[in-house]
Design a protein around this motif. Structure first.
Motif, PDB file in Angstrom:
ATOM      1  N   LYS A 118      -2.606  -7.253  -0.181  1.00 20.86           N
ATOM      2  CA  LYS A 118      -2.478  -6.742   1.175  1.00 20.86           C
ATOM      3  C   LYS A 118      -2.449  -5.220   1.090  1.00 20.86           C
ATOM      4  O   LYS A 118      -1.661  -4.650   0.332  1.00 20.86           O
ATOM      5  CB  LYS A 118      -1.201  -7.250   1.838  1.00 20.86           C
ATOM      6  CG  LYS A 118      -0.966  -6.634   3.212  1.00 20.86           C
ATOM      7  CD  LYS A 118       0.380  -7.033   3.780  1.00 20.86           C
ATOM      8  CE  LYS A 118       0.648  -6.288   5.079  1.00 20.86           C
ATOM      9  NZ  LYS A 118       1.961  -6.624   5.668  1.00 20.86           N
ATOM     10  N   TYR A 119      -3.293  -4.577   1.894  1.00 20.33           N
ATOM     11  CA  TYR A 119      -3.394  -3.116   1.839  1.00 20.33           C
ATOM     12  C   TYR A 119      -2.677  -2.437   3.004  1.00 20.33           C
ATOM     13  O   TYR A 119      -2.036  -1.409   2.841  1.00 20.33           O
ATOM     14  CB  TYR A 119      -4.871  -2.722   1.830  1.00 20.33           C
ATOM     15  CG  TYR A 119      -5.116  -1.238   1.763  1.00 20.33           C
ATOM     16  CD1 TYR A 119      -4.781  -0.522   0.619  1.00 20.33           C
ATOM     17  CD2 TYR A 119      -5.686  -0.555   2.840  1.00 20.33           C
ATOM     18  CE1 TYR A 119      -5.006   0.854   0.557  1.00 20.33           C
ATOM     19  CE2 TYR A 119      -5.912   0.812   2.778  1.00 20.33           C
ATOM     20  CZ  TYR A 119      -5.575   1.510   1.644  1.00 20.33           C
ATOM     21  OH  TYR A 119      -5.793   2.865   1.579  1.00 20.33           O
ATOM     22  N   TRP A 120      -2.778  -3.057   4.190  1.00 18.38           N
ATOM     23  CA  TRP A 120      -2.198  -2.426   5.369  1.00 18.38           C
ATOM     24  C   TRP A 120      -2.073  -3.455   6.494  1.00 18.38           C
ATOM     25  O   TRP A 120      -2.747  -4.476   6.477  1.00 18.38           O
ATOM     26  CB  TRP A 120      -3.076  -1.255   5.834  1.00 18.38           C
ATOM     27  CG  TRP A 120      -2.388  -0.291   6.749  1.00 18.38           C
ATOM     28  CD1 TRP A 120      -2.548  -0.172   8.104  1.00 18.38           C
ATOM     29  CD2 TRP A 120      -1.417   0.688   6.379  1.00 18.38           C
ATOM     30  NE1 TRP A 120      -1.743   0.821   8.595  1.00 18.38           N
ATOM     31  CE2 TRP A 120      -1.033   1.373   7.551  1.00 18.38           C
ATOM     32  CE3 TRP A 120      -0.824   1.052   5.174  1.00 18.38           C
ATOM     33  CZ2 TRP A 120      -0.097   2.393   7.556  1.00 18.38           C
ATOM     34  CZ3 TRP A 120       0.109   2.074   5.165  1.00 18.38           C
ATOM     35  CH2 TRP A 120       0.458   2.739   6.351  1.00 18.38           C
ATOM     36  N   GLY A 121      -1.199  -3.142   7.464  1.00 22.02           N
ATOM     37  CA  GLY A 121      -1.127  -3.976   8.655  1.00 22.02           C
ATOM     38  C   GLY A 121       0.137  -4.796   8.766  1.00 22.02           C
ATOM     39  O   GLY A 121       1.023  -4.763   7.900  1.00 22.02           O
ATOM     40  N   ASN A 129      -4.330  -5.593  12.754  1.00 19.68           N
ATOM     41  CA  ASN A 129      -5.406  -5.566  11.771  1.00 19.68           C
ATOM     42  C   ASN A 129      -4.823  -5.772  10.371  1.00 19.68           C
ATOM     43  O   ASN A 129      -4.215  -4.863   9.803  1.00 19.68           O
ATOM     44  CB  ASN A 129      -6.146  -4.225  11.855  1.00 19.68           C
ATOM     45  CG  ASN A 129      -7.279  -4.119  10.849  1.00 19.68           C
ATOM     46  OD1 ASN A 129      -7.738  -5.109  10.295  1.00 19.68           O
ATOM     47  ND2 ASN A 129      -7.732  -2.900  10.619  1.00 19.68           N
ATOM     48  N   CYS A 131      -5.240  -5.960   6.637  1.00 19.88           N
ATOM     49  CA  CYS A 131      -6.233  -5.410   5.711  1.00 19.88           C
ATOM     50  C   CYS A 131      -6.010  -5.933   4.288  1.00 19.88           C
ATOM     51  O   CYS A 131      -4.895  -5.853   3.768  1.00 19.88           O
ATOM     52  CB  CYS A 131      -6.181  -3.893   5.710  1.00 19.88           C
ATOM     53  SG  CYS A 131      -6.402  -3.153   7.347  1.00 19.88           S
ATOM     54  N   VAL A 180     -10.339   6.005   6.014  1.00 22.96           N
ATOM     55  CA  VAL A 180      -9.457   4.840   6.178  1.00 22.96           C
ATOM     56  C   VAL A 180      -9.388   4.390   7.643  1.00 22.96           C
ATOM     57  O   VAL A 180      -8.457   3.685   8.040  1.00 22.96           O
ATOM     58  CB  VAL A 180      -8.040   5.151   5.655  1.00 22.96           C
ATOM     59  CG1 VAL A 180      -8.062   5.368   4.159  1.00 22.96           C
ATOM     60  CG2 VAL A 180      -7.444   6.368   6.379  1.00 22.96           C
ATOM     61  N   CYS A 182     -10.929   2.159   9.047  1.00 24.11           N
ATOM     62  CA  CYS A 182     -11.040   0.706   9.171  1.00 24.11           C
ATOM     63  C   CYS A 182      -9.679   0.021   9.199  1.00 24.11           C
ATOM     64  O   CYS A 182      -9.571  -1.163   9.523  1.00 24.11           O
ATOM     65  CB  CYS A 182     -11.875   0.124   8.034  1.00 24.11           C
ATOM     66  SG  CYS A 182     -11.141   0.322   6.395  1.00 24.11           S
ATOM     67  N   THR A 183      -8.597   0.761   8.854  1.00 21.23           N
ATOM     68  CA  THR A 183      -7.252   0.179   8.843  1.00 21.23           C
ATOM     69  C   THR A 183      -6.545   0.339  10.188  1.00 21.23           C
ATOM     70  O   THR A 183      -5.386  -0.068  10.323  1.00 21.23           O
ATOM     71  CB  THR A 183      -6.391   0.817   7.746  1.00 21.23           C
ATOM     72  OG1 THR A 183      -6.194   2.201   8.043  1.00 21.23           O
ATOM     73  CG2 THR A 183      -7.054   0.676   6.381  1.00 21.23           C
ATOM     74  N   GLN A 185      -4.888  -0.061  13.701  1.00 28.64           N
ATOM     75  CA  GLN A 185      -4.241  -1.232  14.292  1.00 28.64           C
ATOM     76  C   GLN A 185      -4.575  -1.394  15.780  1.00 28.64           C
ATOM     77  O   GLN A 185      -3.999  -2.260  16.452  1.00 28.64           O
ATOM     78  CB  GLN A 185      -2.728  -1.122  14.118  1.00 28.64           C
ATOM     79  CG  GLN A 185      -2.285  -1.127  12.662  1.00 28.64           C
ATOM     80  CD  GLN A 185      -2.690  -2.402  11.943  1.00 28.64           C
ATOM     81  OE1 GLN A 185      -2.345  -3.497  12.380  1.00 28.64           O
ATOM     82  NE2 GLN A 185      -3.431  -2.268  10.847  1.00 28.64           N
ATOM     83  N   THR A 194      -9.462  -7.189   7.984  1.00 24.48           N
ATOM     84  CA  THR A 194     -10.432  -6.292   7.361  1.00 24.48           C
ATOM     85  C   THR A 194     -10.423  -6.511   5.854  1.00 24.48           C
ATOM     86  O   THR A 194      -9.369  -6.450   5.219  1.00 24.48           O
ATOM     87  CB  THR A 194     -10.107  -4.821   7.669  1.00 24.48           C
ATOM     88  OG1 THR A 194     -10.133  -4.616   9.087  1.00 24.48           O
ATOM     89  CG2 THR A 194     -11.125  -3.900   7.018  1.00 24.48           C
ATOM     90  N   LYS A 209     -15.358  -6.466   8.706  1.00 26.36           N
ATOM     91  CA  LYS A 209     -14.436  -6.642   9.818  1.00 26.36           C
ATOM     92  C   LYS A 209     -14.550  -8.067  10.363  1.00 26.36           C
ATOM     93  O   LYS A 209     -15.644  -8.566  10.617  1.00 26.36           O
ATOM     94  CB  LYS A 209     -14.749  -5.647  10.934  1.00 26.36           C
ATOM     95  CG  LYS A 209     -14.707  -4.192  10.513  1.00 26.36           C
ATOM     96  CD  LYS A 209     -13.294  -3.730  10.252  1.00 26.36           C
ATOM     97  CE  LYS A 209     -12.485  -3.623  11.512  1.00 26.36           C
ATOM     98  NZ  LYS A 209     -11.114  -3.086  11.247  1.00 26.36           N
TER      99      LYS A 209
END
Length: 214
Positions: A118-121, A129, A131, A180, A182-183, A185, A194, A209
C-alpha cells in the motif's frame, strides 16, 4: 569473465525473487485460510435426507446485515513467516493477468521484494483513492505483467471486512517518478484504486487507474 559474472548475478537475483515470491504465497495462503474459516459460520446437519442449516451461537446476534459504509474496519491481518511478521490489509486480484497478491500495509524496499505494498490512501475499499505499488519484474512476478492491462479490464480487492469489490480500469498513462498527482484523493465520493509500477527501466512510472463497478 564478465559474461560469467553477469550470469551469476542474474541467477542470484532470480533465486532471491523466487524466495520472496514464496513468502508472498505463504501470506496469501494464510489470508485465504482465515477467510474460509470466517465464511464457515453455519453448522450443517442432515436429518432424514433433509439439510438443516443453523447459525452458530456467536453469529446469532448478527443476523441483521449492516450497510457497507457503517461497518467498522477490522484490524489488518498479521502473518508470521520465518519469524518475520507481515501486516496485510487487502488482496488484489487481476484475473486477466493471473495476478493475485496480498497488499502489505506499509511500503519499504524490503517489503516491495516480498509483495505488493500500500502506497497511499484510506483503507482498502473505502471512499477515496487506494494506491498500490509493486515491482515490475521481467519474469512477470508482482506487477511484471501490469503493462499488458487494458482499459475496461477488471480487478477485485478483498479487504479485512471480508468485502470483495470489483474495479474497472478507466485510464492508463506514464509519468515521471516525481509526479505523484495520481495519488490524489479527490474522487467525487467514489471508491478508486491506483496501481503503480516502474516503466522504461525505472526512469518512469506506469499508472493504472481503476474505479469501483457500481
Amino acid at each position: 569473465l564478465l559474461i560469467c559474472l553477469l550470469c551469476s548475478y542474474y541467477i542470484y537475483a532470480e533465486n532471491d525473487r523466487n524466495k520472496s515470491e514464496e513468502v508472498s504465497k505463504q501470506i496469501l495462503a494464510d489470508l485465504q485460510t482465515r477467510s474460509e474459516q470466517e465464511e464457515d459460520t453455519t453448522t450443517k446437519n442432515i436429518v432424514n435426507d433433509v439439510l438443516i442449516v443453523t447459525l452458530n451461537e456467536n453469529d446469532a446476534e448478527h443476523v441483521e446485515e449492516e450497510p457497507v459504509d457503517s461497518m467498522e474496519q477490522t484490524e489488518n491481518f498479521t502473518t508470521t513467516v520465518n519469524g518475520i511478521e507481515y501486516t496485510t490489509d487487502s488482496i488484489l486480484t487481476i484475473p486477466k493477468l493471473d495476478i493475485s497478491y496480498p497488499v502489505l500495509s506499509e511500503t519499504s524496499e524490503e517489503l516491495l521484494k516480498i509483495s505488493l505494498n500500500k502506497y497511499w490512501g484510506n483503507g482498502a475499499n473505502e471512499v477515496g483513492n487506494y494506491c498500490i505499488v509493486g515491482h515490475n519484474y521481467a519474469n512477470g512476478k508482482l506487477f511484471g505483467k501490469l503493462s499488458q492491462i487494458e482499459i475496461g479490464d477488471i480487478a477485485t480487492l478483498q479487504d479485512t471486512k471480508g468485502r470483495t469489490l470489483t474495479y474497472e480500469v478507466y485510464d492508463i498513462y506514464i509519468v515521471d517518478p516525481t509526479d505523484v498527482s495520481c495519488t490524489s484523493q479527490l474522487t467525487n465520493g467514489r471508491r478508486e484504486m491506483t496501481l503503480i509500477t516502474c516503466k522504461n527501466y525505472g526512469t518512469q512510472r506506469l499508472v493504472v487507474k481503476c474505479r469501483e463497478v457500481l
